[in-house]
Design an enzyme around this catalytic site. Sequence first.
Site, PDB file in Angstrom:
ATOM      1  N   ARG A  17      34.046  67.977  75.003  1.00 40.03           N
ATOM      2  CA  ARG A  17      33.657  67.043  76.080  1.00 40.03           C
ATOM      3  C   ARG A  17      33.876  65.253  75.144  1.00 40.03           C
ATOM      4  O   ARG A  17      33.570  64.174  76.028  1.00 40.03           O
ATOM      5  CB  ARG A  17      32.134  66.880  76.356  1.00 40.03           C
TER       6      ARG A  17
ATOM      7  N   ARG B  13      25.381  59.907  83.546  1.00 38.96           N
ATOM      8  CA  ARG B  13      26.568  60.945  83.042  1.00 38.96           C
ATOM      9  C   ARG B  13      28.132  60.220  83.346  1.00 38.96           C
ATOM     10  O   ARG B  13      28.711  60.815  82.590  1.00 38.96           O
ATOM     11  CB  ARG B  13      25.683  61.836  84.629  1.00 38.96           C
TER      12      ARG B  13
ATOM     13  N   ARG C 146      23.296  69.498  94.603  1.00 40.95           N
ATOM     14  CA  ARG C 146      23.018  71.111  94.521  1.00 40.95           C
ATOM     15  C   ARG C 146      21.464  71.821  93.966  1.00 40.95           C
ATOM     16  O   ARG C 146      20.813  70.894  93.751  1.00 40.95           O
ATOM     17  CB  ARG C 146      23.066  70.390  92.577  1.00 40.95           C
TER      18      ARG C 146
ATOM     19  N   LYS D 243      33.230  72.504  88.585  1.00 40.16           N
ATOM     20  CA  LYS D 243      34.040  73.299  86.778  1.00 40.16           C
ATOM     21  C   LYS D 243      33.101  74.928  86.643  1.00 40.16           C
ATOM     22  O   LYS D 243      33.729  75.982  87.073  1.00 40.16           O
ATOM     23  CB  LYS D 243      33.244  72.586  85.952  1.00 40.16           C
TER      24      LYS D 243
ATOM     25  N   ARG E  98      18.036  70.667  89.005  1.00 40.51           N
ATOM     26  CA  ARG E  98      18.088  70.109  88.226  1.00 40.51           C
ATOM     27  C   ARG E  98      17.798  69.055  87.506  1.00 40.51           C
ATOM     28  O   ARG E  98      17.796  68.185  88.473  1.00 40.51           O
ATOM     29  CB  ARG E  98      19.769  70.434  87.506  1.00 40.51           C
TER      30      ARG E  98
END
Length: 222
Positions: free
Chosen positions: A92, A175, A131, A17, A164
Amino acid sequence: MGDRLKLVLLGPPGAGKGTQSVVLSRKYNIPHISTGDILREAVKSSQALGIKAKAFMDRGELVPDEIVTGIVIDRLSKKDAKKGFILDGFPRTLKQARSLDESLKNISSGIDIVIYFETSSKVAIERLSGRRVCKKCGFNYHIKNIPPKKDGICDKCGGELFQRPDDKEETVVNRLKIYEAETKPLIDYYVKKGILKKVSGGLSVDNLFKVLSNIFADAKLV
Ligand code: AP5
Ligand code: MG
């Protein structure tokens, strides 16, 4: 161009996203509004908001609806959001979606289109574990898919790349679980409103960008 594009990007963590938002925001000249980025910025600068949000984010849980909704409504009332916007990571929960609808009634017409990035857990986990984010400018890389030219260094600004904290494996699992329970019901919510379009989050960055550009053009939104 961009006059009417009020866009929501929906999909699991790691779906891409944020990555698509950056290119779409540039192409259509509309602001990219990521609640995750806003919250991380508040944590970094130790604002009261950040202090409240940090514990939730570190556990991979959602920050309470009232806090996040307030941030977004505030942001949408700014001048640059009048001609369109990309909401990345908001809403969300059903409560957030209802609050968004309610608030848009006052400032503009509603959301034009919701793009659902259908993405398997396998792809999401592979994306999140690889990431790396620039400490200085926030640009996102992936150690295999979108590697920087020099290991650990941002191509754009020379900043240091880091992982992160919520991309650690145990947090990622949480998550994804929370996404299934809290956010997935939004698919149905927007299908019923007739504004949901499903795309494959598994496509390459360039191919997905082309698919999205075609969807907006076909729907005469740009
Ligand atoms: P947030 O920052 O929104 O995280 P998220 O939704 O979990 O999404 P991600 O940013 O992890 O994934 P993405 O889809 O943006 O993927 P990306 O493009 O980076 O939220 C963080 C936290 O803040 C939440 O856990 C919560 O605590 C809080 N929060 C935020 N919003 C909230 C809300 N509304 N309510 C309550 N709490 C909220 O891509 C991932 C990786 O894959 C990158 O390495 C990238 O380079 C790579 N990649 C991207 N696209 C591709 C592609 N097409 N092919 C190959 N690799 C790709
Ligand atoms: Mg993101």
